[in-house]
Design an enzyme around this catalytic site. Structure first.
Site, mmCIF file in Angstrom:
data_model
loop_
_atom_site.group_PDB
_atom_site.id
_atom_site.type_symbol
_atom_site.label_atom_id
_atom_site.label_comp_id
_atom_site.label_asym_id
_atom_site.label_seq_id
_atom_site.Cartn_x
_atom_site.Cartn_y
_atom_site.Cartn_z
ATOM 1 N N ASP A 1 18.701 -41.900 5.363
ATOM 2 C CA ASP A 1 17.195 -42.284 5.453
ATOM 3 C C ASP A 1 16.887 -43.175 4.435
ATOM 4 O O ASP A 1 16.838 -42.526 3.420
ATOM 5 C CB ASP A 1 16.695 -40.928 5.652
ATOM 6 C CG ASP A 1 15.038 -40.984 6.306
ATOM 7 O OD1 ASP A 1 14.569 -40.130 6.619
ATOM 8 O OD2 ASP A 1 14.659 -42.262 6.350
ATOM 9 N N GLU B 1 18.268 -44.938 8.818
ATOM 10 C CA GLU B 1 17.086 -44.706 9.216
ATOM 11 C C GLU B 1 16.283 -45.399 8.464
ATOM 12 O O GLU B 1 16.066 -45.451 7.261
ATOM 13 C CB GLU B 1 16.701 -43.348 9.378
ATOM 14 C CG GLU B 1 15.406 -42.658 9.778
ATOM 15 C CD GLU B 1 15.363 -41.177 9.992
ATOM 16 O OE1 GLU B 1 16.299 -40.597 10.206
ATOM 17 O OE2 GLU B 1 14.314 -40.438 9.521
ATOM 18 N N HIS C 1 12.860 -37.261 15.957
ATOM 19 C CA HIS C 1 12.615 -36.834 14.585
ATOM 20 C C HIS C 1 11.910 -35.536 14.644
ATOM 21 O O HIS C 1 10.959 -35.222 15.368
ATOM 22 C CB HIS C 1 11.374 -37.897 14.080
ATOM 23 C CG HIS C 1 10.952 -37.481 12.872
ATOM 24 N ND1 HIS C 1 9.813 -36.878 12.401
ATOM 25 C CD2 HIS C 1 11.278 -37.869 11.679
ATOM 26 C CE1 HIS C 1 9.610 -36.944 11.336
ATOM 27 N NE2 HIS C 1 10.439 -37.555 10.744
ATOM 28 N N HIS D 1 13.960 -44.096 4.371
ATOM 29 C CA HIS D 1 12.657 -43.384 4.243
ATOM 30 C C HIS D 1 11.480 -44.368 3.854
ATOM 31 O O HIS D 1 10.683 -44.099 3.396
ATOM 32 C CB HIS D 1 12.781 -42.303 3.344
ATOM 33 C CG HIS D 1 12.067 -41.151 3.393
ATOM 34 N ND1 HIS D 1 10.796 -40.958 2.658
ATOM 35 C CD2 HIS D 1 11.867 -40.055 4.140
ATOM 36 C CE1 HIS D 1 10.168 -39.621 3.135
ATOM 37 N NE2 HIS D 1 11.080 -39.182 4.032
ATOM 38 N N GLU E 1 9.777 -42.246 13.543
ATOM 39 C CA GLU E 1 9.167 -41.202 13.052
ATOM 40 C C GLU E 1 7.565 -41.611 12.760
ATOM 41 O O GLU E 1 6.615 -41.046 13.027
ATOM 42 C CB GLU E 1 9.517 -40.578 12.202
ATOM 43 C CG GLU E 1 9.530 -41.258 10.964
ATOM 44 C CD GLU E 1 10.334 -40.681 9.647
ATOM 45 O OE1 GLU E 1 11.634 -40.720 9.765
ATOM 46 O OE2 GLU E 1 9.860 -39.969 8.702
HETATM 47 O O1 LIG Z 1 12.779 -36.038 8.663
HETATM 48 C C1 LIG Z 1 12.748 -37.329 8.362
HETATM 49 O O2 LIG Z 1 13.565 -38.015 8.873
HETATM 50 C C2 LIG Z 1 11.845 -37.403 7.347
HETATM 51 O O3 LIG Z 1 12.013 -38.853 7.096
HETATM 52 C C3 LIG Z 1 10.891 -36.782 6.777
HETATM 53 C C4 LIG Z 1 9.572 -37.238 6.552
HETATM 54 O O4 LIG Z 1 9.241 -37.398 7.968
HETATM 55 C C5 LIG Z 1 8.608 -36.182 6.292
HETATM 56 O O5 LIG Z 1 8.424 -35.010 7.167
HETATM 57 C C6 LIG Z 1 7.376 -36.796 5.783
HETATM 58 O O6 LIG Z 1 6.386 -35.824 5.165
HETATM 59 MG MG LIG Z 2 12.916 -40.063 8.099
#
Ligand SMILES: O=C(O)C(=O)C[C@@H](O)[C@H](O)CO
Ligand SMILES: [Mg+2]
EC number: 4.2.1.6
Length: 382
Positions: free
Chosen positions: A183, A209, A285, A185, A235
């Site tokens: 991720d 991701e 997600h 992120h 997400e």
């Molecule tokens: O699970 C995932 O893929 C995330 O990137 C975690 C993110 O969504 C957190 O929940 C934000 O607070």
């Molecule tokens: Mg994520």
């Protein structure tokens, strides 16, 4: 049947549960929440309450359209998360009223079990090897982890080597006995995304991701041209109308709608169907609670292109409560060899421990994600 009451419960670790009561005594549960904005979503749910009281909960499609189109300003994380949790609860009520699981209301199961994955490592991907070893003991063989810590728009070879070195260690330790997604992120800006993807190529991650932030979605096709690694995102996209653009432009191999952010079951089943038309997979997600996970699973069991399901057992965000703490029928969520069987109880299939929820809601924390800063003091993507 008529809706008579909506009650929200903000609970540890950072979730919100919604209870919708009807005049026939049937109750539905949903999980409307944006991590870090629970109170804002709570307000949005309660703004929709006057419209919902007195309505027939069985007219899910009409209520969804009215909640979405009835507001001149629509879409976005907060409103779509509020609609999502209400939608989940309406499907829960309908299934309970008819005595069938939600997937049977959606045409029945396309599979007998669903492949799950677990998070390892925390916000800063540490001890990933130990985390994988521990989860492998219970049959998990598919994982996800953060790819980097803070990363500057233009960062050093050292930072790239640190990120890639961790992945190299995983392959060194486990070979291809396991699979893992990485991720980014949203921490990786466009200038660094291609650099990092290319450096990760030899380790064949299952997917990367959020290779760039959702607001940089136009980079997905360009990045996809530069790598064989399947790219995933979703997400932080909240409706068919956002997902249609990334499907049309291409670049994503996997869509990751969040059933508690993207309008709920009604909307996400449509998103999954759109993705299937483009030969794009879905992997919902779900770093959230049990009702959100149950909603994901009902989508998974009716979507041919559902490939993987995230669940939050042991995730680093679950401080103060674990995935099944508010669930009575914990056994129904047992994973066997990395798979989960379909939930068979009517509705969403979650028996919520209402007493536990009520108790926990008395001192729910206002969870916030950390604000990260780079060495030079500028804000870093968390
Ligand atoms: O699970 C995932 O893929 C995330 O990137 C975690 C993110 O969504 C957190 O929940 C934000 O607070
Ligand atoms: Mg994520």
């Amino acid at each position: 049947m008529k809706i008579i009451k909506l009650t929200t419960y903000r609970v540890p670790p950072r979730w919100m549960l919604l209870k919708i009561e009807t005049d026939e005594g049937i109750v539905g549960w949903g999980e409307p929440v944006i991590e870090g904005r629970a109170r804002t979503v709570e307000a949005a749910v309660h703004e929709m309450t006057p419209f919902l009281i007195g309505q027939d909960p069985g007219r899910i499609n009409d209520l969804w359209q009215a909640m979405y189109r009835g507001g001149f300003y629509r879409g976005g994380a907060i409103l779509m998360s509020a609609i999502a949790g209400i939608d989940q609860a309406l499907w829960d009520i309908k299934g309970k009223a008819l005595g069938v699981p939600v997937y049977d209301l959606l045409g029945g199961r396309v599979r007998d079990k669903m492949k799950m994955y677990s998070w390892v490592g925390g916000d800063r991907p540490l001890d990933v090897i130990a985390g994988i070893r521990k989860l492998r003991e219970v049959g998990i063989d598919t994982f996800k982890m953060n790819g980097t810590e803070e990363l500057r728009m233009l960062d050093s070879a050292r930072a790239v080597d640190q990120a890639v070195g961790r992945i190299a260690e995983i392959r060194e330790a486990f070979g291809n006995d396991i699979e893992f997604g990485i991720d980014f992120h949203g921490r990786v800006a466009a200038p660094m995304a291609k650099v990092l993807l290319r450096a990760l190529e030899p380790y064949r991650p299952l997917f990367v991701e959020e290779p760039v932030l959702a607001e940089q979605a136009e980079y997905y096709p360009r990045l996809a041209e530069s790598t064989s690694i399947p790219l995933a995102a979703g997400e932080r996209m909240y409706s068919r109308f956002e997902f249609k653009r990334v499907l049309e432009q291409g670049g994503l191999a996997i869509l990751q709608p969040d059933l508690s952010h993207a309008g709920g079951i009604t909307e996400c089943v449509k998103i999954a169907a759109m993705a299937e038309a483009y030969d794009v997979a879905v992997a919902p997600h779900c770093p959230l609670g049990p009702v959100a996970l149950a909603a994901c699973l009902h989508l998974d069991f009716v979507s041919h292109n559902a490939v993987l399901q995230e669940q939050s057992m042991g995730i680093h965000y679950n401080q103060g409560a674990e995935l099944l703490d508010y669930v009575i029928n914990k056994d129904d969520f047992r994973m066997d060899g990395g798979y989960i069987a379909a939930l068979t109880k009517p509705g969403l299939g979650v028996e919520v421990d209402e007493e536990r929820v009520l108790e926990a809601s008395k001192n729910a924390p206002d969870w916030r994600n950390p604000l990260w800063r780079h060495e030079d003091g500028s804000v870093a993507e968390w």
